[in-house]
Design a protein around this motif. Structure first.
Motif, PDB file in Angstrom:
ATOM      1  N   LEU A  25      15.698  69.898   7.200  1.00  0.00           N
ATOM      2  CA  LEU A  25      16.677  69.326   8.082  1.00  0.00           C
ATOM      3  C   LEU A  25      16.041  68.071   8.809  1.00  0.00           C
ATOM      4  CD1 LEU A  25      19.614  69.099   9.554  1.00  0.00           C
ATOM      5  CD2 LEU A  25      18.594  70.767  11.409  1.00  0.00           C
ATOM      6  N   ALA A  26      14.731  68.412   9.405  1.00  0.00           N
ATOM      7  CA  ALA A  26      13.985  67.511  10.228  1.00  0.00           C
ATOM      8  C   ALA A  26      13.777  66.330   9.459  1.00  0.00           C
ATOM      9  CB  ALA A  26      13.001  68.116  11.027  1.00  0.00           C
ATOM     10  N   LEU A  27      13.094  66.637   8.144  1.00  0.00           N
ATOM     11  CA  LEU A  27      12.794  65.449   7.246  1.00  0.00           C
ATOM     12  C   LEU A  27      13.985  64.566   6.872  1.00  0.00           C
ATOM     13  CD1 LEU A  27       9.897  67.154   5.368  1.00  0.00           C
ATOM     14  CD2 LEU A  27       9.783  65.570   7.144  1.00  0.00           C
ATOM     15  N   SER A  28      15.157  65.156   6.437  1.00  0.00           N
ATOM     16  CA  SER A  28      16.280  64.384   5.895  1.00  0.00           C
ATOM     17  C   SER A  28      17.055  63.694   6.795  1.00  0.00           C
ATOM     18  CB  SER A  28      17.192  65.440   5.180  1.00  0.00           C
ATOM     19  OG  SER A  28      17.527  66.172   5.949  1.00  0.00           O
ATOM     20  N   THR A  29      16.941  64.221   8.153  1.00  0.00           N
ATOM     21  CA  THR A  29      17.727  63.502   9.137  1.00  0.00           C
ATOM     22  C   THR A  29      16.952  62.685  10.306  1.00  0.00           C
ATOM     23  OG1 THR A  29      17.903  65.523  10.605  1.00  0.00           O
ATOM     24  CG2 THR A  29      19.599  65.238   8.850  1.00  0.00           C
ATOM     25  N   GLY A  30      15.596  62.661  10.151  1.00  0.00           N
ATOM     26  CA  GLY A  30      14.741  61.941  10.840  1.00  0.00           C
ATOM     27  C   GLY A  30      14.608  62.467  12.541  1.00  0.00           C
ATOM     28  N   LYS A  31      14.700  63.899  12.451  1.00  0.00           N
ATOM     29  CA  LYS A  31      14.358  64.575  13.805  1.00  0.00           C
ATOM     30  C   LYS A  31      12.820  64.934  13.869  1.00  0.00           C
ATOM     31  CE  LYS A  31      18.881  66.232  13.660  1.00  0.00           C
ATOM     32  NZ  LYS A  31      20.042  67.700  13.816  1.00  0.00           N
ATOM     33  N   ALA A  32      12.618  65.092  15.163  1.00  0.00           N
ATOM     34  CA  ALA A  32      11.124  65.505  15.384  1.00  0.00           C
ATOM     35  C   ALA A  32      11.122  67.029  15.264  1.00  0.00           C
ATOM     36  CB  ALA A  32      10.841  65.202  16.969  1.00  0.00           C
ATOM     37  N   ASP A  91      -2.844  73.451  16.248  1.00  0.00           N
ATOM     38  CA  ASP A  91      -3.380  72.804  17.392  1.00  0.00           C
ATOM     39  C   ASP A  91      -2.512  71.525  17.555  1.00  0.00           C
ATOM     40  OD1 ASP A  91      -5.771  74.126  17.340  1.00  0.00           O
ATOM     41  OD2 ASP A  91      -6.525  73.019  15.576  1.00  0.00           O
ATOM     42  N   VAL A  92      -1.595  71.239  16.591  1.00  0.00           N
ATOM     43  CA  VAL A  92      -0.782  70.035  16.801  1.00  0.00           C
ATOM     44  C   VAL A  92       0.480  70.723  16.871  1.00  0.00           C
ATOM     45  CG1 VAL A  92       0.416  68.016  15.794  1.00  0.00           C
ATOM     46  CG2 VAL A  92      -2.219  68.434  15.626  1.00  0.00           C
ATOM     47  N   THR A  93       1.421  70.455  17.862  1.00  0.00           N
ATOM     48  CA  THR A  93       2.811  71.050  18.056  1.00  0.00           C
ATOM     49  C   THR A  93       3.929  70.019  17.778  1.00  0.00           C
ATOM     50  OG1 THR A  93       2.503  70.812  20.453  1.00  0.00           O
ATOM     51  CG2 THR A  93       1.573  73.033  19.386  1.00  0.00           C
ATOM     52  N   TYR A  94       3.704  68.870  17.722  1.00  0.00           N
ATOM     53  CA  TYR A  94       4.897  68.104  17.465  1.00  0.00           C
ATOM     54  C   TYR A  94       4.450  67.033  16.197  1.00  0.00           C
ATOM     55  CZ  TYR A  94       7.660  68.710  21.632  1.00  0.00           C
ATOM     56  OH  TYR A  94       8.384  69.008  22.604  1.00  0.00           O
ATOM     57  N   PHE A  95       5.683  66.992  15.473  1.00  0.00           N
ATOM     58  CA  PHE A  95       5.722  65.914  14.507  1.00  0.00           C
ATOM     59  C   PHE A  95       6.972  64.942  14.590  1.00  0.00           C
ATOM     60  CE2 PHE A  95       3.030  69.213  12.840  1.00  0.00           C
ATOM     61  CZ  PHE A  95       1.723  68.565  12.159  1.00  0.00           C
ATOM     62  N   LYS A  96       6.972  63.881  14.454  1.00  0.00           N
ATOM     63  CA  LYS A  96       8.023  62.970  14.606  1.00  0.00           C
ATOM     64  C   LYS A  96       7.933  61.777  13.577  1.00  0.00           C
ATOM     65  CE  LYS A  96       6.532  59.824  18.235  1.00  0.00           C
ATOM     66  NZ  LYS A  96       7.132  58.660  17.480  1.00  0.00           N
ATOM     67  N   PRO A  97       9.190  61.168  13.438  1.00  0.00           N
ATOM     68  CA  PRO A  97       9.142  60.057  12.604  1.00  0.00           C
ATOM     69  C   PRO A  97       8.278  58.967  13.122  1.00  0.00           C
ATOM     70  CG  PRO A  97      11.392  60.740  12.739  1.00  0.00           C
ATOM     71  CD  PRO A  97      10.502  61.763  13.661  1.00  0.00           C
ATOM     72  N   ARG A  98       7.496  58.013  12.547  1.00  0.00           N
ATOM     73  CA  ARG A  98       6.907  56.923  12.996  1.00  0.00           C
ATOM     74  C   ARG A  98       7.623  55.907  13.883  1.00  0.00           C
ATOM     75  NH1 ARG A  98       2.491  53.846   8.989  1.00  0.00           N
ATOM     76  NH2 ARG A  98       1.305  53.581  10.811  1.00  0.00           N
ATOM     77  N   GLY A  99       7.296  55.312  14.836  1.00  0.00           N
ATOM     78  CA  GLY A  99       8.068  54.067  15.280  1.00  0.00           C
ATOM     79  C   GLY A  99       9.108  54.508  15.953  1.00  0.00           C
ATOM     80  N   VAL A 100       9.483  55.692  16.322  1.00  0.00           N
ATOM     81  CA  VAL A 100      10.677  56.104  17.226  1.00  0.00           C
ATOM     82  C   VAL A 100      10.059  56.971  18.521  1.00  0.00           C
ATOM     83  CG1 VAL A 100      12.768  57.297  17.244  1.00  0.00           C
ATOM     84  CG2 VAL A 100      12.073  56.215  15.117  1.00  0.00           C
ATOM     85  N   PRO A 101      10.489  56.450  19.594  1.00  0.00           N
ATOM     86  CA  PRO A 101       9.976  57.384  20.766  1.00  0.00           C
ATOM     87  C   PRO A 101      10.542  58.866  20.792  1.00  0.00           C
ATOM     88  CG  PRO A 101      10.828  55.236  21.328  1.00  0.00           C
ATOM     89  CD  PRO A 101      11.118  55.212  20.069  1.00  0.00           C
ATOM     90  N   LEU A 102       9.446  59.751  21.143  1.00  0.00           N
ATOM     91  CA  LEU A 102      10.060  61.084  21.028  1.00  0.00           C
ATOM     92  C   LEU A 102      11.145  61.274  21.863  1.00  0.00           C
ATOM     93  CD1 LEU A 102       9.562  63.970  20.171  1.00  0.00           C
ATOM     94  CD2 LEU A 102       8.081  64.332  22.041  1.00  0.00           C
ATOM     95  N   SER A 103      11.479  60.658  23.209  1.00  0.00           N
ATOM     96  CA  SER A 103      12.597  60.832  24.186  1.00  0.00           C
ATOM     97  C   SER A 103      13.974  60.394  23.291  1.00  0.00           C
ATOM     98  CB  SER A 103      12.477  60.055  25.287  1.00  0.00           C
ATOM     99  OG  SER A 103      12.110  58.716  24.802  1.00  0.00           O
ATOM    100  N   ASP A 104      13.654  59.530  22.251  1.00  0.00           N
ATOM    101  CA  ASP A 104      14.961  58.999  21.561  1.00  0.00           C
ATOM    102  C   ASP A 104      15.366  60.161  20.366  1.00  0.00           C
ATOM    103  OD1 ASP A 104      14.957  56.837  23.110  1.00  0.00           O
ATOM    104  OD2 ASP A 104      14.238  55.746  21.761  1.00  0.00           O
ATOM    105  N   LEU A 105      14.426  61.123  19.998  1.00  0.00           N
ATOM    106  CA  LEU A 105      14.826  61.883  18.965  1.00  0.00           C
ATOM    107  C   LEU A 105      15.263  63.179  19.106  1.00  0.00           C
ATOM    108  CD1 LEU A 105      11.460  61.355  16.887  1.00  0.00           C
ATOM    109  CD2 LEU A 105      13.538  60.612  16.477  1.00  0.00           C
ATOM    110  N   GLU A 106      16.125  63.834  18.434  1.00  0.00           N
ATOM    111  CA  GLU A 106      16.544  65.221  18.412  1.00  0.00           C
ATOM    112  C   GLU A 106      15.313  65.958  17.782  1.00  0.00           C
ATOM    113  OE1 GLU A 106      20.557  66.703  16.996  1.00  0.00           O
ATOM    114  OE2 GLU A 106      20.979  64.786  17.025  1.00  0.00           O
ATOM    115  N   VAL A 107      15.182  67.265  18.488  1.00  0.00           N
ATOM    116  CA  VAL A 107      14.160  68.174  18.314  1.00  0.00           C
ATOM    117  C   VAL A 107      14.467  69.271  17.653  1.00  0.00           C
ATOM    118  CG1 VAL A 107      11.990  69.347  19.126  1.00  0.00           C
ATOM    119  CG2 VAL A 107      12.760  67.183  20.045  1.00  0.00           C
ATOM    120  N   VAL A 108      13.768  69.791  16.702  1.00  0.00           N
ATOM    121  CA  VAL A 108      14.092  71.060  15.622  1.00  0.00           C
ATOM    122  C   VAL A 108      12.820  71.807  16.044  1.00  0.00           C
ATOM    123  CG1 VAL A 108      14.061  71.663  13.491  1.00  0.00           C
ATOM    124  CG2 VAL A 108      15.363  69.911  13.970  1.00  0.00           C
TER     125      VAL A 108
END
Length: 112
Positions: A83-90, A19-36
């Motif tokens: 990779l996403a967890l260790s490098t702060g990617k969505a 149901d949820v299709t995105y996870f991202k680090p807290r406090g960082v806008p999705l537009s500023d993140l690389e996505v895996v």
């Protein structure tokens, strides 16, 4: 588009679509993140082994593929999540080539 070699990837049977299709680090806008991107069948592999505690052989049978193919899906999923967890990617969950376990709702995504 990637050029496929060898046999085409057969669709995996998936019991749950997210149901949820995105996870991202807290406090960082999705537009500023690389996505895996994680495919639905890779998520299903993680769920079956790491959440339900199935052995890889049993999970592969449930999904309808060989143990080797299941291992490749699981390995790719774990690498992407780590990779996403260790490098702060969505993490974006989308696409893939799967069939709902009930036998309905075939989904294919050629970008995966």
């Amino acid at each position: 588009m990637k050029k496929c070699r060898g046999r085409p990837k057969c669709p995996r049977r998936v019991e749950q679509t997210p149901d949820v299709t995105y996870f991202k680090p807290r406090g960082v806008p999705l537009s500023d993140l690389e996505v895996v991107s994680l495919t639905v069948e890779e998520l299903e592999a993680l769920r079956l082994v790491d959440v339900e505690g199935l052995r890889q052989e049993d999970a592969a049978t449930k999904v309808g593929i060989s143990r080797r193919a299941f291992w490749e899906d699981l390995k790719a999923a774990r690498m992407k999540v780590a990779l996403a967890l260790s490098t702060g990617k969505a993490i974006e969950i989308k696409g893939g080539n799967y069939i709902r376990a009930e036998g309905t709702d075939v989904r294919e995504d050629i970008d995966a």
